[in-house]
Design a protein around this motif. Sequence first.
Motif, PDB file in Angstrom:
ATOM      1  N   LEU A 230      57.887  59.359   2.676  1.00  0.00           N
ATOM      2  CA  LEU A 230      56.920  58.544   1.948  1.00  0.00           C
ATOM      3  C   LEU A 230      55.742  58.095   2.802  1.00  0.00           C
ATOM      4  CD1 LEU A 230      59.101  56.137  -0.256  1.00  0.00           C
ATOM      5  CD2 LEU A 230      57.779  58.115  -1.019  1.00  0.00           C
ATOM      6  N   LEU A 231      55.992  57.699   4.038  1.00  0.00           N
ATOM      7  CA  LEU A 231      55.006  56.939   4.795  1.00  0.00           C
ATOM      8  C   LEU A 231      54.502  57.606   6.061  1.00  0.00           C
ATOM      9  CD1 LEU A 231      56.812  53.461   4.533  1.00  0.00           C
ATOM     10  CD2 LEU A 231      55.120  54.450   2.954  1.00  0.00           C
ATOM     11  N   SER A 232      54.920  58.838   6.342  1.00  0.00           N
ATOM     12  CA  SER A 232      54.470  59.514   7.560  1.00  0.00           C
ATOM     13  C   SER A 232      52.978  59.839   7.483  1.00  0.00           C
ATOM     14  CB  SER A 232      55.264  60.804   7.777  1.00  0.00           C
ATOM     15  OG  SER A 232      54.716  61.549   8.850  1.00  0.00           O
ATOM     16  N   HIS A 233      52.273  59.561   8.585  1.00  0.00           N
ATOM     17  CA  HIS A 233      50.853  59.905   8.663  1.00  0.00           C
ATOM     18  C   HIS A 233      50.649  61.332   9.152  1.00  0.00           C
ATOM     19  CE1 HIS A 233      48.953  55.938   7.940  1.00  0.00           C
ATOM     20  NE2 HIS A 233      50.055  55.455   8.461  1.00  0.00           N
ATOM     21  N   GLY A 234      51.716  61.961   9.679  1.00  0.00           N
ATOM     22  CA  GLY A 234      51.549  63.257  10.308  1.00  0.00           C
ATOM     23  C   GLY A 234      52.223  64.421   9.617  1.00  0.00           C
ATOM     24  N   PHE A 235      53.198  64.145   8.723  1.00  0.00           N
ATOM     25  CA  PHE A 235      53.901  65.248   8.069  1.00  0.00           C
ATOM     26  C   PHE A 235      53.179  65.635   6.782  1.00  0.00           C
ATOM     27  CE2 PHE A 235      57.276  66.872   5.190  1.00  0.00           C
ATOM     28  CZ  PHE A 235      57.443  68.078   5.860  1.00  0.00           C
ATOM     29  N   PRO A 236      52.795  66.915   6.629  1.00  0.00           N
ATOM     30  CA  PRO A 236      51.916  67.323   5.520  1.00  0.00           C
ATOM     31  C   PRO A 236      52.486  67.185   4.118  1.00  0.00           C
ATOM     32  CG  PRO A 236      51.891  68.955   7.281  1.00  0.00           C
ATOM     33  CD  PRO A 236      52.994  68.004   7.601  1.00  0.00           C
ATOM     34  N   TYR A 241      50.497  60.952   3.551  1.00  0.00           N
ATOM     35  CA  TYR A 241      49.638  62.003   4.101  1.00  0.00           C
ATOM     36  C   TYR A 241      48.860  62.686   2.978  1.00  0.00           C
ATOM     37  CZ  TYR A 241      48.164  66.222   6.597  1.00  0.00           C
ATOM     38  OH  TYR A 241      47.421  67.237   7.156  1.00  0.00           O
ATOM     39  N   CYS A 242      49.554  63.057   1.910  1.00  0.00           N
ATOM     40  CA  CYS A 242      48.907  63.758   0.785  1.00  0.00           C
ATOM     41  C   CYS A 242      47.823  62.900   0.137  1.00  0.00           C
ATOM     42  CB  CYS A 242      49.945  64.157  -0.259  1.00  0.00           C
ATOM     43  SG  CYS A 242      51.118  65.408   0.289  1.00  0.00           S
ATOM     44  N   LEU A 243      48.138  61.626  -0.091  1.00  0.00           N
ATOM     45  CA  LEU A 243      47.168  60.747  -0.749  1.00  0.00           C
ATOM     46  C   LEU A 243      45.963  60.462   0.154  1.00  0.00           C
ATOM     47  CD1 LEU A 243      49.549  58.234  -2.568  1.00  0.00           C
ATOM     48  CD2 LEU A 243      48.303  60.167  -3.554  1.00  0.00           C
ATOM     49  N   THR A 244      46.217  60.366   1.456  1.00  0.00           N
ATOM     50  CA  THR A 244      45.110  60.154   2.390  1.00  0.00           C
ATOM     51  C   THR A 244      44.184  61.360   2.406  1.00  0.00           C
ATOM     52  OG1 THR A 244      46.503  58.723   3.769  1.00  0.00           O
ATOM     53  CG2 THR A 244      44.511  59.601   4.770  1.00  0.00           C
ATOM     54  N   ARG A 245      44.777  62.562   2.406  1.00  0.00           N
ATOM     55  CA  ARG A 245      43.959  63.774   2.358  1.00  0.00           C
ATOM     56  C   ARG A 245      43.201  63.859   1.032  1.00  0.00           C
ATOM     57  NH1 ARG A 245      45.151  67.842   6.095  1.00  0.00           N
ATOM     58  NH2 ARG A 245      43.325  68.870   5.191  1.00  0.00           N
ATOM     59  N   ALA A 246      43.873  63.508  -0.070  1.00  0.00           N
ATOM     60  CA  ALA A 246      43.209  63.518  -1.376  1.00  0.00           C
ATOM     61  C   ALA A 246      42.030  62.549  -1.379  1.00  0.00           C
ATOM     62  CB  ALA A 246      44.204  63.155  -2.474  1.00  0.00           C
ATOM     63  N   GLN A 247      42.222  61.398  -0.762  1.00  0.00           N
ATOM     64  CA  GLN A 247      41.138  60.417  -0.679  1.00  0.00           C
ATOM     65  C   GLN A 247      39.952  61.000   0.078  1.00  0.00           C
ATOM     66  OE1 GLN A 247      41.848  56.975   1.821  1.00  0.00           O
ATOM     67  NE2 GLN A 247      40.682  55.648   0.434  1.00  0.00           N
ATOM     68  N   LEU A 272      45.822  52.550  -3.495  1.00  0.00           N
ATOM     69  CA  LEU A 272      47.159  53.120  -3.320  1.00  0.00           C
ATOM     70  C   LEU A 272      47.403  53.505  -1.869  1.00  0.00           C
ATOM     71  CD1 LEU A 272      49.781  53.946  -4.607  1.00  0.00           C
ATOM     72  CD2 LEU A 272      48.710  56.066  -5.384  1.00  0.00           C
ATOM     73  N   CYS A 273      46.418  54.095  -1.216  1.00  0.00           N
ATOM     74  CA  CYS A 273      46.558  54.456   0.199  1.00  0.00           C
ATOM     75  C   CYS A 273      46.739  53.208   1.063  1.00  0.00           C
ATOM     76  CB  CYS A 273      45.342  55.249   0.679  1.00  0.00           C
ATOM     77  SG  CYS A 273      45.260  56.939   0.052  1.00  0.00           S
ATOM     78  N   ALA A 274      45.977  52.157   0.766  1.00  0.00           N
ATOM     79  CA  ALA A 274      46.097  50.917   1.522  1.00  0.00           C
ATOM     80  C   ALA A 274      47.468  50.284   1.321  1.00  0.00           C
ATOM     81  CB  ALA A 274      44.994  49.945   1.096  1.00  0.00           C
TER      82      ALA A 274
END
Length: 325
Positions: A230-236, A241-247, A272-274
Motif C-alpha cells: 500500500l505505502l511503498s514509495h519505491g515498489f512499482p 507509488y501508482c497514485l504518485t505516478r498518476a499525479q 489521496l496521495c497526501a
Amino acid sequence: MLSRVADSLYWMGRYLERAENIARFLDVNWHLTLDLALMQQSHWSALVQVTGDDEFYGSAYPDYSKNNVIRFLTIDTNYSNSIYSCLHNARENARAVRDLIPIEMWELINVFFHIIEKEAKDPVEVFENPYTFCDEVKKRNLMISGLANDSMDHDEAWLFFNLGRMLERADKTTRILDVKYFVLLPHLQDVGTIVDVVQWSALLKATSSFQAFRHRHGKISPGMVTRFMLLSHGFPRSVLYCLTRAQGYLHEITGTRVGYFSNDAEKLLGQLCAELSFVDVEDIFDTGLHEFTDNLQLKINRVDHAVFKTFFAVLEPVETSTLEQ
C-alpha cells in the motif's frame, strides 16, 4: 488532443492493466489451492466477491465451482470485466488511435486478443492449468507496456495511456490485498503460523513482489506486507507509488505544478496521495484492512470520475439569447 482520442488512450491503458491484474488475483487462489490442498482451502466464490460483480455472476452461473469462476474471470464474453472482454475493449480502443501508437504495439495487442479468443473457443487448458494462461496474460501485457515506454513519444498520448494504467493498477492492488479478507482470512489459531505466512506470500507473488519484499524486509509479516503493497514509495505496484505516478502524469497533461490544482481530478488525487503518504500501517489495521481498502477503492473511483468530467465528458451546449436587431 481531441477528448475522444484521449479517452481511447486512457481506457486502452486501463483495460490492458485490468486484464493483467485479473490474472494476478486468479493466480493467488490457484497457488493456494495447491499449497494448502491438504487443508481443503477452496475459495473460488470469494474471487467473485473481490470483483464486486457477484450479483451478475449469480444471474449467469448456478454455483461457484472452480471451472465456473475461472470461465467468468477469464473468457466469459458476456462479462464486461473478464480478461477476454478487457482485451477486446483494449483492442477496439487501440484501433481508434492506431496513428498515435507504434505499429508494433498495435500488432502485439491484436495478437494478444486473438490468442485469448482462441482459448475462449477451446478452454480446456484454461481450466486444467490456469497458471499457464495467467502467466501468458501477464507476460504479454508487460511486453506491451515496455514497448509503449520505450517506443512512444512521451507526449500527451503516452501520458493519458499511463494515467489509465496507474489508476487501474492502484485499484487492483487494493483488490488483491482484499483477497486476504475474502479468501484468506485465517482462523485465529492460524495467525502467525506457517499457514498465515503462506497466505501473505501468495499476495506478494501475485504482484511479482515476493523477491523484492524479501530483499528489502526479509521476514514476512502482515504489517510489513501491507505497508509494502500500500505505502511503498519505491515498489512499482504499490498503491502509493501508482497514485504518485498518476499525479505526475496528470500534472504534466495540464501543466499545473504539483501542489496546486486546476481541476477536480488534480485536487482529489493530490488529497489521496497526501493521505496515503502520512498514514501508518497501524492506523490501517485499526480501521480494518478490508474497510481501509474498500474506502480506498471508492476514492480512486472518484478520481476516475473526475478525470472523465475534466477531459472526456461532452459539455452540454449553453443556450444564449440573441439580441433583437
